[in-house]
Enzyme design. Structure first.
Site, PDB file in Angstrom:
ATOM      1  N   SER A  35       0.841  -1.192   0.000  1.00 24.56           N
ATOM      2  CA  SER A  35       0.000   0.000   0.000  1.00 24.56           C
ATOM      3  C   SER A  35       0.878   1.244   0.000  1.00 24.56           C
ATOM      4  O   SER A  35       1.669   1.461   0.922  1.00 24.56           O
ATOM      5  CB  SER A  35      -0.892   0.008   1.242  1.00 24.56           C
ATOM      6  OG  SER A  35      -1.477   1.287   1.398  1.00 24.56           O
ATOM      7  N   HIS A  58      -1.186  -1.389  -4.289  1.00 25.47           N
ATOM      8  CA  HIS A  58      -2.492  -1.063  -3.705  1.00 25.47           C
ATOM      9  C   HIS A  58      -2.583   0.456  -3.552  1.00 25.47           C
ATOM     10  O   HIS A  58      -1.769   1.070  -2.853  1.00 25.47           O
ATOM     11  CB  HIS A  58      -2.614  -1.760  -2.353  1.00 25.47           C
ATOM     12  CG  HIS A  58      -3.945  -1.632  -1.702  1.00 25.47           C
ATOM     13  ND1 HIS A  58      -5.034  -2.408  -2.039  1.00 25.47           N
ATOM     14  CD2 HIS A  58      -4.367  -0.808  -0.711  1.00 25.47           C
ATOM     15  CE1 HIS A  58      -6.071  -2.077  -1.285  1.00 25.47           C
ATOM     16  NE2 HIS A  58      -5.702  -1.101  -0.464  1.00 25.47           N
ATOM     17  N   ASP A  60      -4.839   3.525  -2.344  1.00 27.84           N
ATOM     18  CA  ASP A  60      -5.968   3.881  -1.481  1.00 27.84           C
ATOM     19  C   ASP A  60      -6.511   5.268  -1.826  1.00 27.84           C
ATOM     20  O   ASP A  60      -5.846   6.273  -1.603  1.00 27.84           O
ATOM     21  CB  ASP A  60      -5.518   3.856  -0.010  1.00 27.84           C
ATOM     22  CG  ASP A  60      -5.297   2.446   0.500  1.00 27.84           C
ATOM     23  OD1 ASP A  60      -6.218   1.610   0.366  1.00 27.84           O
ATOM     24  OD2 ASP A  60      -4.198   2.170   1.026  1.00 27.84           O
ATOM     25  N   MET A  62      -9.226   8.008  -0.940  1.00 28.88           N
ATOM     26  CA  MET A  62     -10.120   8.405   0.167  1.00 28.88           C
ATOM     27  C   MET A  62     -10.652   9.811  -0.086  1.00 28.88           C
ATOM     28  O   MET A  62      -9.911  10.683  -0.558  1.00 28.88           O
ATOM     29  CB  MET A  62      -9.369   8.385   1.496  1.00 28.88           C
ATOM     30  CG  MET A  62      -8.688   7.058   1.802  1.00 28.88           C
ATOM     31  SD  MET A  62      -7.984   7.072   3.459  1.00 28.88           S
ATOM     32  CE  MET A  62      -7.032   5.548   3.442  1.00 28.88           C
ATOM     33  N   HIS A  91      -8.222   0.759  -4.439  1.00 24.40           N
ATOM     34  CA  HIS A  91      -9.188   0.567  -3.348  1.00 24.40           C
ATOM     35  C   HIS A  91      -9.892   1.900  -3.108  1.00 24.40           C
ATOM     36  O   HIS A  91      -9.292   2.837  -2.572  1.00 24.40           O
ATOM     37  CB  HIS A  91      -8.437   0.092  -2.094  1.00 24.40           C
ATOM     38  CG  HIS A  91      -9.298  -0.069  -0.880  1.00 24.40           C
ATOM     39  ND1 HIS A  91      -8.783  -0.201   0.398  1.00 24.40           N
ATOM     40  CD2 HIS A  91     -10.646  -0.135  -0.737  1.00 24.40           C
ATOM     41  CE1 HIS A  91      -9.769  -0.328   1.253  1.00 24.40           C
ATOM     42  NE2 HIS A  91     -10.910  -0.275   0.614  1.00 24.40           N
ATOM     43  N   MET A  93     -12.195   4.194  -1.220  1.00 19.34           N
ATOM     44  CA  MET A  93     -12.918   4.461   0.033  1.00 19.34           C
ATOM     45  C   MET A  93     -13.610   5.798  -0.149  1.00 19.34           C
ATOM     46  O   MET A  93     -13.267   6.807   0.461  1.00 19.34           O
ATOM     47  CB  MET A  93     -11.934   4.465   1.218  1.00 19.34           C
ATOM     48  CG  MET A  93     -11.509   3.051   1.613  1.00 19.34           C
ATOM     49  SD  MET A  93      -9.941   3.044   2.515  1.00 19.34           S
ATOM     50  CE  MET A  93      -8.820   3.144   1.134  1.00 19.34           C
ATOM     51  N   MET A 162     -11.993  -6.113   4.979  1.00 19.29           N
ATOM     52  CA  MET A 162     -11.181  -5.151   5.743  1.00 19.29           C
ATOM     53  C   MET A 162     -10.862  -5.726   7.120  1.00 19.29           C
ATOM     54  O   MET A 162     -11.759  -6.188   7.836  1.00 19.29           O
ATOM     55  CB  MET A 162     -11.921  -3.827   5.914  1.00 19.29           C
ATOM     56  CG  MET A 162     -12.089  -2.998   4.647  1.00 19.29           C
ATOM     57  SD  MET A 162     -10.556  -2.485   3.824  1.00 19.29           S
ATOM     58  CE  MET A 162      -9.715  -1.559   5.105  1.00 19.29           C
ATOM     59  N   GLY A 169      -3.643   4.121   7.573  1.00 26.10           N
ATOM     60  CA  GLY A 169      -2.668   3.051   7.594  1.00 26.10           C
ATOM     61  C   GLY A 169      -2.152   2.849   9.013  1.00 26.10           C
ATOM     62  O   GLY A 169      -2.422   3.654   9.911  1.00 26.10           O
ATOM     63  N   ASP A 200      -6.895  -6.439   4.022  1.00 24.84           N
ATOM     64  CA  ASP A 200      -6.275  -5.113   4.036  1.00 24.84           C
ATOM     65  C   ASP A 200      -6.387  -4.533   5.439  1.00 24.84           C
ATOM     66  O   ASP A 200      -7.486  -4.327   5.947  1.00 24.84           O
ATOM     67  CB  ASP A 200      -7.015  -4.232   3.014  1.00 24.84           C
ATOM     68  CG  ASP A 200      -6.432  -2.833   2.887  1.00 24.84           C
ATOM     69  OD1 ASP A 200      -5.340  -2.576   3.436  1.00 24.84           O
ATOM     70  OD2 ASP A 200      -7.071  -1.999   2.217  1.00 24.84           O
TER      71      ASP A 200
END
Ligand code: DX5
Ligand code: ZN
Length: 246
Positions: A35, A58, A60, A62, A91, A93, A162, A169, A200
Site C-alpha cells: 500500500s 495497492h 488507497d 479516500m 481501493h 474508500m 477489511m 494506515g 487489508d
C-alpha cells in the site's frame, strides 16, 4: 528453508512467474500488494520502483466523506498508472462509488474495488467495471454482514475483507474478521469460483499466516513493506503466507 527466499528475483529482472516448478509453487500463491499509503508521497515514482517484485500496487483513494481521511483522486492515480512497474489494485474508500469507480477502470487500473456500503447497485457497477476491462472488487468494512454477498459472489473478481476500519494506515489487525473471511472462502469453494480473497489492514509477517489460513490469497501491506527494504519485506511476507496456505 533457504530455497523459499529464492522467489525474489535479482534486481532488474521481471517479477516472479505465477507458477514456479516444484516446492516453490506454493510461495507464489500469495499475492502481495504493498500500500503506497505508507510510501513517501513526494517521491512516488521512486517508491513504486522499490516494489517492482510485488504483484500489484495497492492504491488507497479516500474522499474525506466515506472515510475521515483524504488522499488522492484520478489525476494522481493516472500518473501512478503511467509509471508503475506493477499493475494497479485501486481501493476506493469513497461515497457514490457508482458514479466515480468507472473513471478508475477507464484510466487503466487492473482492478477497481469499491465499498459495498458506498454503492447503490453493486452488481450493476461490477458489471460495468468488467465491461470496461477491469477486475471488479467489492470491499466490506468490519461491521458489514457478508451474507448478502455470498449469493452474488460470481459477479466479482475480488472480495476485500477489511481487517481494520478503513481510513488510516498503520492500524492493528482485527483477528475477529477471520470468520467472515472463512465464510467467503467456503462460498467460493462451494460455488467453484476463482474470486480472489483480499485482506487489508494490519498485515505483517506475524498476522499474514492467520489470514492465509482463513482463506485469503491477496494481501495488502503498508508499513510491513515500506518500513524496511521493500524487496526483502515482500519476500518475507510471501514465505510467511506460504507456510499457512492450503
Ligand atoms: C486503510 C487502507 C489500507 C492501509 C492498510 O484504510 O485501506 O490499504 O494502507 O495497510 P496497513 O494497515 O498495512 O497500513
Ligand atoms: Zn486499502
Amino acid at each position: 528453508g533457504a530455497a523459499l527466499v529464492e522467489v525474489a528475483p535479482p534486481p532488474g529482472q521481471d517479477p516472479p512467474a505465477r507458477i514456479l516448478p516444484g516446492r516453490l509453487a506454493c510461495v507464489t500463491a500469495a499475492r502481495i500488494n504493498p500500500s503506497i499509503l505508507s510510501a513517501d508521497f513526494v517521491n512516488l515514482q521512486h517508491e513504486l520502483e522499490r516494489i517492482a517484485t510485488a504483484d500489484y500496487v495497492h492504491v488507497d483513494v479516500m474522499d474525506n466523506h466515506f472515510v475521515p481521511n483524504l488522499t488522492m483522486g484520478p489525476p494522481i492515480v493516472a500518473r501512478i498508472q503511467a509509471v508503475s512497474p506493477v499493475p494497479l489494485d485501486v481501493h476506493l474508500m469513497i461515497s457514490d462509488a457508482d458514479r466515480w469507480a468507472p473513471g478508475y477502470a477507464e484510466l487503466g487500473a487492473f482492478s477497481v474495488t469499491f465499498h459495498a456500503e458506498a454503492a447503490a447497485d453493486p452488481v450493476a457497477l461490477a458489471r460495468k467495471l468488467r465491461d470496461m476491462g477491469a477486475r471488479a472488487g467489492i470491499a466490506l468494512k468490519p461491521g458489514t454482514d457478508p451474507e448478502p454477498y455470498l449469493e452474488i459472489l460470481h459477479e466479482f473478481d475480488q472480495v476485500l475483507v477489511m481487517t481494520v476500519e478503513p481510513g488510516f494506515g498503520g492500524q492493528s489487525f482485527m483477528p475477529d474478521m477471520m470468520p467472515k473471511l472463512r465464510r467467503f472462502a467456503e462460498a467460493k469453494k462451494r460455488q467453484g469460483l476463482d474470486v480472489w480473497l483480499q485482506v487489508d489492514g494490519g498485515i505483517t509477517v506475524d498476522t499474514i499466516g492467520m489470514a492465509a489460513e482463513a482463506g485469503a490469497d491477496t494481501f495488502v501491506a503498508g508499513p510491513a513493506v515500506y518500513g524496511g527494504v521493500p524487496e526483502s519485506r515482500i519476500a518475507d511476507l510471501r514465505v510467511a503466507a506460504a507456510a499457512h496456505t492450503h
